[in-house]
Design a protein around this motif. Structure first.
Motif, PDB file in Angstrom:
ATOM      1  N   GLY A 165       0.930  -1.127   0.279  1.00 36.72           N
ATOM      2  CA  GLY A 165      -0.186  -0.341   0.178  1.00 36.72           C
ATOM      3  C   GLY A 165       0.955   1.174   0.270  1.00 36.72           C
ATOM      4  O   GLY A 165       1.474   0.998   0.862  1.00 36.72           O
ATOM      5  N   GLY A 166       0.722   2.019  -0.913  1.00 31.66           N
ATOM      6  CA  GLY A 166       1.131   3.759  -0.456  1.00 31.66           C
ATOM      7  C   GLY A 166       0.338   4.502   0.534  1.00 31.66           C
ATOM      8  O   GLY A 166      -0.449   3.970   0.767  1.00 31.66           O
ATOM      9  N   ALA A 167       0.644   5.701   0.391  1.00 33.19           N
ATOM     10  CA  ALA A 167       0.759   7.016   0.648  1.00 33.19           C
ATOM     11  C   ALA A 167      -1.118   7.094   0.650  1.00 33.19           C
ATOM     12  O   ALA A 167      -1.788   7.819   0.583  1.00 33.19           O
ATOM     13  CB  ALA A 167       1.225   7.831   1.086  1.00 33.19           C
ATOM     14  N   GLY A 168      -1.125   7.601  -1.221  1.00 35.49           N
ATOM     15  CA  GLY A 168      -1.956   7.560  -1.895  1.00 35.49           C
ATOM     16  C   GLY A 168      -3.088   6.846  -2.016  1.00 35.49           C
ATOM     17  O   GLY A 168      -4.125   7.007  -3.100  1.00 35.49           O
ATOM     18  N   ALA A 169      -2.830   5.475  -2.527  1.00 33.81           N
ATOM     19  CA  ALA A 169      -3.689   4.645  -2.983  1.00 33.81           C
ATOM     20  C   ALA A 169      -3.704   2.924  -2.587  1.00 33.81           C
ATOM     21  O   ALA A 169      -2.259   2.769  -2.436  1.00 33.81           O
ATOM     22  CB  ALA A 169      -3.696   4.292  -4.648  1.00 33.81           C
ATOM     23  N   VAL A 170      -3.865   2.360  -2.545  1.00 32.30           N
ATOM     24  CA  VAL A 170      -4.099   0.781  -2.173  1.00 32.30           C
ATOM     25  C   VAL A 170      -3.220   0.107  -3.716  1.00 32.30           C
ATOM     26  O   VAL A 170      -2.827   0.430  -4.461  1.00 32.30           O
ATOM     27  CB  VAL A 170      -5.738  -0.445  -2.467  1.00 32.30           C
ATOM     28  CG1 VAL A 170      -6.076   0.854  -1.092  1.00 32.30           C
ATOM     29  CG2 VAL A 170      -5.809  -0.312  -3.356  1.00 32.30           C
ATOM     30  N   GLY A 171      -2.194  -0.730  -2.622  1.00 32.75           N
ATOM     31  CA  GLY A 171      -1.386  -1.644  -3.562  1.00 32.75           C
ATOM     32  C   GLY A 171      -2.151  -2.247  -4.991  1.00 32.75           C
ATOM     33  O   GLY A 171      -3.060  -3.192  -4.468  1.00 32.75           O
ATOM     34  N   GLY A 172      -1.767  -2.939  -5.847  1.00 33.41           N
ATOM     35  CA  GLY A 172      -2.271  -3.836  -6.467  1.00 33.41           C
ATOM     36  C   GLY A 172      -2.110  -5.174  -6.423  1.00 33.41           C
ATOM     37  O   GLY A 172      -1.646  -5.955  -5.509  1.00 33.41           O
TER      38      GLY A 172
END
Length: 302
Positions: A165-172
């Motif tokens: 996961g990133g600060a701006g969106a879920v991980g793929g």
């Protein structure tokens, strides 16, 4: 004594503290690896900021600013890599990123896919189809720091890892033998230049199908050893691809950073220690002062 209402509570005289905008990012989690399957990417370090337009914090002279290190990638079969270290300035604190999973990762008492290792500021990428929420359950009062990691997927007959996961969106999510991309980070211009930080690590596929890390310092998965997250971005480490043998280690997470922005009138003599931390003058139209902490240190004077 003087009390100020803020996310921080500072006790002392008027000269003891100053208000500042902040960007606080913890270390990213390490990527998964060392198995016959692709590893999940590490989650980005937790991310909190007041800039622009948010509530500033109070910072005291000689107050310690903590910078979290990146978590080590998985390098031993059967043992998780490490979560990232926490960063903080006073009571503004963020959680380290969660570690990426693999098919042979065990936590306390032999529990696979344990939430403690994989949860964090952003969650690590998974291996078996589950997802892991950003926000460590041991610290429920700290919210809004990142997103969960992506699900892993089976892929003929081996597995691929999800992106961190990133600060701006879920991980793929992983798809067949191809790993999931790392979640994107967030752009912030506290330094007067827009910079992405806090990207999740890319997952890795079982047969040479690695995925990109998230914009913001996330390390790419594979194609052999996972790529480390970029230093001082809190990016997650990439997962490792095991094929062809031998199994490889996941990438380490990137270390965190703390950036403080003061009005010039409040900090004309701003100085920091140790010397690897920096002060920048004439930032923005009001000529603000900027203190950037890449290692643990303190403000020595205003």
């Amino acid at each position: 004594a003087t009390f100020k209402a803020s996310a921080n509570v500072i006790v002392g005289g008027e000269a003891d503290y100053k208000q500042a905008d902040y960007l606080v990012i913890s270390g990213g989690g390490g990527g998964g690896g060392m198995t016959s399957n692709g590893g999940g990417g590490g989650g980005a370090g937790g991310y909190l900021t007041s800039f622009p337009g948010g509530t500033k914090t109070y910072v005291a002279e000689n107050q310690k600013i903590i910078i979290g290190g990146g978590g080590a990638g998985q390098s031993v079969n059967g043992v998780f890599g490490a979560k990232g270290g926490c960063s903080s300035v006073g009571l503004i604190a963020t959680n380290g990123g969660g570690a990426g999973n693999s098919s042979m990762s065990f936590g306390p008492r032999g529990q696979q896919r344990t939430n403690w290792y994989m949860s964090g500021g952003s969650g690590g990428g998974d291996m078996f189809g589950g997802v892991n929420n950003g926000g460590d359950p041991n610290f429920p009062y700290i919210t809004g720091q990142g997103y969960h990691g992506g699900a892993g997927a089976p892929g003929g007959p081996l597995y691929s890892g999800g992106g961190g996961g990133g600060a701006g969106a879920v991980g793929g999510a992983g798809t067949g033998p191809v790993g999931g991309v790392g979640g994107v980070g967030l752009s912030n211009s506290i330094t007067d230049a827009a910079v992405f930080r806090g990207g999740g690590g890319g997952g890795s596929g079982s047969t040479g199908g690695p995925a990109a890390g998230g914009n913001g310092g996330g390390g790419a998965g594979g194609p052999t050893t996972g790529t480390p997250g970029t230093v001082n971005t809190g990016g997650g480490g990439g997962g490792a691809t095991p094929w062809p043998a031998p199994a490889d280690a996941g990438g380490a997470g990137g270390s965190g950073v703390v950036i403080l922005r003061f009005p010039l009138a409040d900090a004309p003599g701003l100085a920091v220690s140790p010397g690897s931390n920096t002060v920048t003058s004439c930032v923005g139209p009001a000529n603000d002062k900027l203190a950037t902490f890449t290692v643990t240190g303190e403000i020595t004077s205003f």
